[in-house]
Write a protein that holds these residues in place. Structure first.
Motif, mmCIF file in Angstrom:
data_model
loop_
_atom_site.group_PDB
_atom_site.id
_atom_site.type_symbol
_atom_site.label_atom_id
_atom_site.label_comp_id
_atom_site.label_asym_id
_atom_site.label_seq_id
_atom_site.Cartn_x
_atom_site.Cartn_y
_atom_site.Cartn_z
ATOM 1 N N VAL A 143 25.758 52.986 0.781
ATOM 2 C CA VAL A 143 24.582 52.289 1.311
ATOM 3 C C VAL A 143 24.536 50.877 0.728
ATOM 4 O O VAL A 143 24.737 50.680 -0.469
ATOM 5 C CB VAL A 143 23.285 53.063 0.982
ATOM 6 C CG1 VAL A 143 22.051 52.172 1.160
ATOM 7 C CG2 VAL A 143 23.165 54.296 1.886
ATOM 8 N N ILE A 144 24.321 49.913 1.600
ATOM 9 C CA ILE A 144 24.244 48.512 1.178
ATOM 10 C C ILE A 144 22.830 48.017 1.453
ATOM 11 O O ILE A 144 22.358 48.077 2.587
ATOM 12 C CB ILE A 144 25.302 47.669 1.924
ATOM 13 C CG1 ILE A 144 26.714 48.165 1.562
ATOM 14 C CG2 ILE A 144 25.134 46.186 1.611
ATOM 15 C CD1 ILE A 144 27.852 47.470 2.304
ATOM 16 N N TYR A 145 22.160 47.583 0.400
ATOM 17 C CA TYR A 145 20.764 47.132 0.496
ATOM 18 C C TYR A 145 20.722 45.777 -0.194
ATOM 19 O O TYR A 145 20.331 45.665 -1.345
ATOM 20 C CB TYR A 145 19.891 48.170 -0.202
ATOM 21 C CG TYR A 145 18.389 48.039 -0.080
ATOM 22 C CD1 TYR A 145 17.734 48.126 1.144
ATOM 23 C CD2 TYR A 145 17.605 47.875 -1.226
ATOM 24 C CE1 TYR A 145 16.347 48.050 1.232
ATOM 25 C CE2 TYR A 145 16.218 47.807 -1.147
ATOM 26 C CZ TYR A 145 15.600 47.898 0.092
ATOM 27 O OH TYR A 145 14.225 47.833 0.163
ATOM 28 N N LEU A 146 21.236 44.786 0.513
ATOM 29 C CA LEU A 146 21.459 43.470 -0.085
ATOM 30 C C LEU A 146 20.801 42.386 0.754
ATOM 31 O O LEU A 146 20.678 42.538 1.972
ATOM 32 C CB LEU A 146 22.965 43.178 -0.126
ATOM 33 C CG LEU A 146 23.799 43.747 -1.264
ATOM 34 C CD1 LEU A 146 25.277 43.498 -1.000
ATOM 35 C CD2 LEU A 146 23.403 43.137 -2.604
ATOM 36 N N PRO A 147 20.430 41.290 0.122
ATOM 37 C CA PRO A 147 19.959 40.155 0.925
ATOM 38 C C PRO A 147 21.124 39.467 1.630
ATOM 39 O O PRO A 147 22.284 39.779 1.369
ATOM 40 C CB PRO A 147 19.347 39.223 -0.130
ATOM 41 C CG PRO A 147 19.946 39.614 -1.428
ATOM 42 C CD PRO A 147 20.412 41.033 -1.313
ATOM 43 N N LEU A 178 14.607 53.805 2.817
ATOM 44 C CA LEU A 178 15.904 53.771 2.150
ATOM 45 C C LEU A 178 16.307 55.187 1.736
ATOM 46 O O LEU A 178 17.431 55.628 1.980
ATOM 47 C CB LEU A 178 15.776 52.848 0.924
ATOM 48 C CG LEU A 178 17.004 52.582 0.082
ATOM 49 C CD1 LEU A 178 18.109 51.946 0.907
ATOM 50 C CD2 LEU A 178 16.658 51.652 -1.089
ATOM 51 N N ARG A 179 15.382 55.912 1.152
ATOM 52 C CA ARG A 179 15.637 57.293 0.748
ATOM 53 C C ARG A 179 16.109 58.132 1.930
ATOM 54 O O ARG A 179 17.095 58.861 1.849
ATOM 55 C CB ARG A 179 14.363 57.913 0.159
ATOM 56 C CG ARG A 179 14.556 59.278 -0.489
ATOM 57 C CD ARG A 179 13.392 60.231 -0.193
ATOM 58 N NE ARG A 179 13.469 60.720 1.178
ATOM 59 C CZ ARG A 179 14.139 61.802 1.560
ATOM 60 N NH1 ARG A 179 14.773 62.517 0.671
ATOM 61 N NH2 ARG A 179 14.184 62.164 2.835
ATOM 62 N N ASP A 180 15.377 58.026 3.058
ATOM 63 C CA ASP A 180 15.728 58.825 4.238
ATOM 64 C C ASP A 180 17.166 58.565 4.678
ATOM 65 O O ASP A 180 17.904 59.472 5.037
ATOM 66 C CB ASP A 180 14.810 58.479 5.423
ATOM 67 C CG ASP A 180 13.371 58.878 5.164
ATOM 68 O OD1 ASP A 180 13.121 59.631 4.194
ATOM 69 O OD2 ASP A 180 12.489 58.412 5.926
ATOM 70 N N ARG A 181 17.550 57.295 4.644
ATOM 71 C CA ARG A 181 18.895 56.919 5.095
ATOM 72 C C ARG A 181 19.953 57.368 4.096
ATOM 73 O O ARG A 181 21.049 57.779 4.490
ATOM 74 C CB ARG A 181 18.950 55.407 5.332
ATOM 75 C CG ARG A 181 18.190 55.001 6.614
ATOM 76 C CD ARG A 181 17.722 53.546 6.570
ATOM 77 N NE ARG A 181 17.164 53.070 7.819
ATOM 78 C CZ ARG A 181 15.935 53.348 8.263
ATOM 79 N NH1 ARG A 181 15.127 54.124 7.551
ATOM 80 N NH2 ARG A 181 15.496 52.879 9.414
ATOM 81 N N ILE A 182 19.640 57.266 2.803
ATOM 82 C CA ILE A 182 20.589 57.725 1.777
ATOM 83 C C ILE A 182 20.840 59.215 1.954
ATOM 84 O O ILE A 182 21.976 59.690 1.955
ATOM 85 C CB ILE A 182 20.038 57.475 0.352
ATOM 86 C CG1 ILE A 182 19.907 55.981 0.079
ATOM 87 C CG2 ILE A 182 20.920 58.142 -0.698
ATOM 88 C CD1 ILE A 182 19.099 55.646 -1.173
ATOM 89 N N GLU A 183 19.755 59.946 2.143
ATOM 90 C CA GLU A 183 19.887 61.402 2.254
ATOM 91 C C GLU A 183 20.661 61.790 3.513
ATOM 92 O O GLU A 183 21.596 62.578 3.462
ATOM 93 C CB GLU A 183 18.513 62.073 2.280
ATOM 94 C CG GLU A 183 18.648 63.591 2.350
ATOM 95 C CD GLU A 183 17.316 64.314 2.435
ATOM 96 O OE1 GLU A 183 16.440 63.848 3.198
ATOM 97 O OE2 GLU A 183 17.172 65.346 1.763
ATOM 98 N N PRO A 207 13.711 47.462 -7.497
ATOM 99 C CA PRO A 207 12.708 48.518 -7.689
ATOM 100 C C PRO A 207 12.625 49.490 -6.508
ATOM 101 O O PRO A 207 12.351 50.674 -6.709
ATOM 102 C CB PRO A 207 11.392 47.748 -7.845
ATOM 103 C CG PRO A 207 11.796 46.403 -8.344
ATOM 104 C CD PRO A 207 13.130 46.115 -7.719
ATOM 105 N N ALA A 208 12.886 49.006 -5.294
ATOM 106 C CA ALA A 208 12.838 49.913 -4.139
ATOM 107 C C ALA A 208 13.950 50.955 -4.235
ATOM 108 O O ALA A 208 13.769 52.118 -3.857
ATOM 109 C CB ALA A 208 12.952 49.129 -2.834
#
Ligand code: PRX
Length: 663
Positions: A143-147, A178-183, A207-208
């Motif tokens: 999972v990529i959660y980047l600006p 984010l949690r839903d997608r990770i799972e 923090p998210a």
């Protein structure tokens, strides 16, 4: 201001490609377009096979073009092997483009960094080695959660290099999303940043991730890699969290690409549907890359010396195809922009086009509409007339219908009346453009996305799946599989079949989920908007059910119904009708609950899903069988009078209450 079908059908302005443009175009003239369409019509597999051989470098050539045996789970080029990162980087370096600038990164506050193809390859190889070092293997989900950043592109390319399947989550989504997608993805690793910089502010991101990982269902995650964007406070969890610079330090800048089968999942990208949770749209490697390359060359007429700028975020499909993959696979130079169009002022886009001599500019109607307003409001600063935009050659629009007024302004004020405007219709599921003009070919009509991309068999059908006459509205479908199509919904092949190949249309047509009409004489397509409960808010796709579920998860809420209403900047605004478990609130109490509910939705989904308007009722308008009358709610949302007979409603008096908007 949103496009009305009447206004487009009555549109009689036509803009033909200029002889100068045609003389240099990659596809020039209607005859060339028709020849491509005819080639596809005559020998569909031969056509796509030819293009796949010409535009992609294969490690192992394919012998089969299309395998339909598992329809609608189609396979393209199934026995071919390739690597997307090789096609985007090594190929260009080997061709002598090592010193060519691949990315011009402009930060929120204006610093500019240039990265050449050699440098990008080295960054990607090092990061890919770091991922391998952490045990990430072919087929693992990351999972990529980047600006918006060079690192965002590097992270995606590094996954592609080692055959890991990335799932980028837009930085504006909440911890819960984010949690839903990770799972759902069962991801092993997350790549994030300490903070993101937008509009002059630093906004925490890490923090998210921390919160998402406390919400349960995320045990598959072994590590979190954190890119230090600002050096702001970030809590690092011992043994789990690692700094980007530390994992990359000492890594070799050589990383042999993992040669994967053409069908290997390059990425998942979650998008909203009409029901249930967001679906993980799964894309392939070979077919997807082919369409990314072809559309760059044909729709945008990309040339070796061009500077290309797509303003989308890498969190959306537009950023995948037209930032991370398409421009690089063509050896182009592109802009990656961290900030927002209104900071430090609303002339930012136009100044950047001037400074970087951008030739091809691709953005969304919502941005254009808001910048029109800003230009009118502050002509000395924000108006494009203050900037030299003569480098521009092609303009593009994506994500929602572009209303003819906005189209004309874009054409005149940004394109100087000289640049063709490509109104590109496509979806997360289609991988790239499916209906679009080609700039050296198509006479343009404001408000119409014009004609199919050569080889994509688009049509408009009725409820039984039969073609409707031109001039009549119907469902937009694609009649044959195409290389860059969605392969399945991750973890939910049944939902894939039901959503996109419904039995009532015969099970063979891809149902886009949009209504469309073809002009009675030209056959040009106009998109009439979604036929399902999906809203398009500022070009972002939002399911009404998702927002309803978020509202109902608040302890005060008994029931909620969400509809869209036309909005002159956003395209659509979100209107929520809410029934509380206690008496209908009024006055200050209502205001306070509205704030609370909006924040709650922001927390559950993300700020983009916050309702623009909330109205309270003792109930929702329902039929005697209990069905919510959404049609009436849409009428009320628009502020229009209800003229239909409401006497069959269980509770017609409720409609009066629901007219009241809490300000
Ligand atoms: O309703 C159509 C609209 O956006 C939807 C796809 O949204 P998404 O998957 O988020 O992808 C957006 C970027 C490709 C479509 O079903 N849409 C997209 N482009 C256009 C459009 N509507 C009208 N005209 C367009 N050019």
């Amino acid at each position: 201001m949103s496009t009305s079908i009447e206004s487009v059908l009555q549109e009689n302005r036509v803009f033909n490609p200029s002889p100068e443009f045609m003389a240099q175009a990659n596809v020039s003239g209607m005859d060339a377009y028709k020849a491509l369409c005819a080639e596809a019509e005559a020998d569909y597999e031969g056509y796509w096979g030819r293009l796949a051989r010409e535009h992609i470098v294969w490690k192992q050539p394919f012998s089969t073009v299309l395998d339909e045996s598992g329809a609608p789970f189609y396979k393209w080029f199934p026995d071919g092997k390739l690597n997307v990162s090789y096609n985007c980087l090594d190929k260009n370096v080997e061709a002598g483009l090592g010193d060519k600038v691949a990315i011009i990164f402009e930060a929120d506050k204006g610093e500019v960094t240039k990265v050449t193809y050699s440098e990008l390859l080295s960054k990607v190889a090092k990061f890919a080695n770091a991922l391998k070092n952490l045990g990430v293997k072919k087929g693992d989900r990351v999972v990529i959660y980047l600006p918006m950043s060079v690192e965002g592109v590097v992270a995606m390319q590094a996954c592609a290099r080692i055959g890991a399947t990335h799932s980028v989550v837009f930085g504006g989504f909440s911890a819960q999303s984010l949690r839903d997608r990770i799972e759902d993805a069962g991801a092993v690793l997350i790549i994030t940043a300490d903070e993101q910089c937008r509009g002059g502010k630093n906004i925490p991101l890490k923090p998210a991730v921390d919160e998402a990982l406390t919400l349960g269902g995320t045990d598959s995650i072994r590590n979190v890699i954190v890119y230090k964007r600002t050096g702001g406070p970030a809590v690092m969890v011992e043994g789990r969290d690692l700094w980007w610079d530390d994992v990359v330090a000492g890594q070799s800048d050589v990383c042999e690409p993992e040669w994967v089968e053409a069908e290997h999942p390059l990425f998942l990208l979650y998008t909203s549907g009409s029901t249930g949770k967001p679906k993980g749209v799964q894309h392939s490697t070979g077919g997807y890359l082919l369409h990314a390359v072809l559309t760059m060359k044909w729709t945008f007429d990309l040339k070796p010396d061009d500077v290309f700028w797509c303003t989308a975020d890498i969190g959306w499909v537009t950023g995948h195809t037209y930032i991370t993959y398409g421009p690089l696979a063509c050896g182009g130079t592109e802009i990656v922009f961290e900030g927002v169009p209104t900071f430090p002022d609303a002339g930012r886009f136009w100044r950047m086009i001037q400074d970087h001599k951008v030739n091809i500019f691709y953005t969304a109607p919502t941005a254009i509409r808001s910048l029109i307003k800003a230009a009118d409001g502050n002509p000395d600063v924000a108006h494009p007339k203050n900037f030299d935009l003569t480098s521009l050659r092609v303009l593009g629009s994506v994500g929602e219908p572009i209303n003819p007024e906005a189209w004309m302004w874009y054409h005149e004020h940004i394109g100087g009346g000289r640049c063709p405007v490509m109104d590109t219709f496509w979806q997360t599921e289609t991988g790239g453009h499916v209906i679009t003009p080609l700039p050296g070919v198509t006479p343009l009509v404001p408000g119409s996305c014009t004609l199919p991309f050569p080889g994509i068999m688009v049509s408009v059908v009725d409820e039984a799946g039969h073609d409707v006459e031109w001039g009549k509205g119907g469902f937009l479908v694609i009649k044959r599989p195409w290389p860059s199509m969605i392969r399945t919904i991750w973890n939910d092949p049944e939902r894939f079949k039901k959503s996109y190949f419904p039995e009532d249309l015969g099970g063979k047509l891809y149902l886009a989920g949009d209504g469309a009409v073809r002009d009675a004489t030209t056959g040009y397509f106009t998109i009439m908007g979604r036929i399902d409960d999906v809203l398009n808010v500022s070009g972002h796709r939002m399911g009404t059910m998702e927002i309803e579920s978020a509202l109902v998860s608040h302890p005060l809420v008994a029931e909620a119904a969400v509809v869209g209403k036309p909005h002159d900047i956003k395209g659509e605004a979100i209107v929520a009708y809410v029934v509380l478990k206690r008496a209908r609130p009024v006055g200050d109490e209502a205001k306070q609950i509205v704030n609370e509910l909006r924040n709650h939705v922001g927390h559950e989904i993300g700020p983009i899903a916050k309702p623009d308007e909330i109205r309270f009722g003792d109930n929702l308008p329902k039929t005697r069988s209990g069905k919510i009358m959404r049609r009436l709610l849409r009428t009320l949302a628009k502020g229009e009078e209800i003229t239909s007979d409401v006497s069959t409603l269980e509770n017609p008096h409720i409609l009066e209450q629901l007219k009241e908007v809490v300000k």
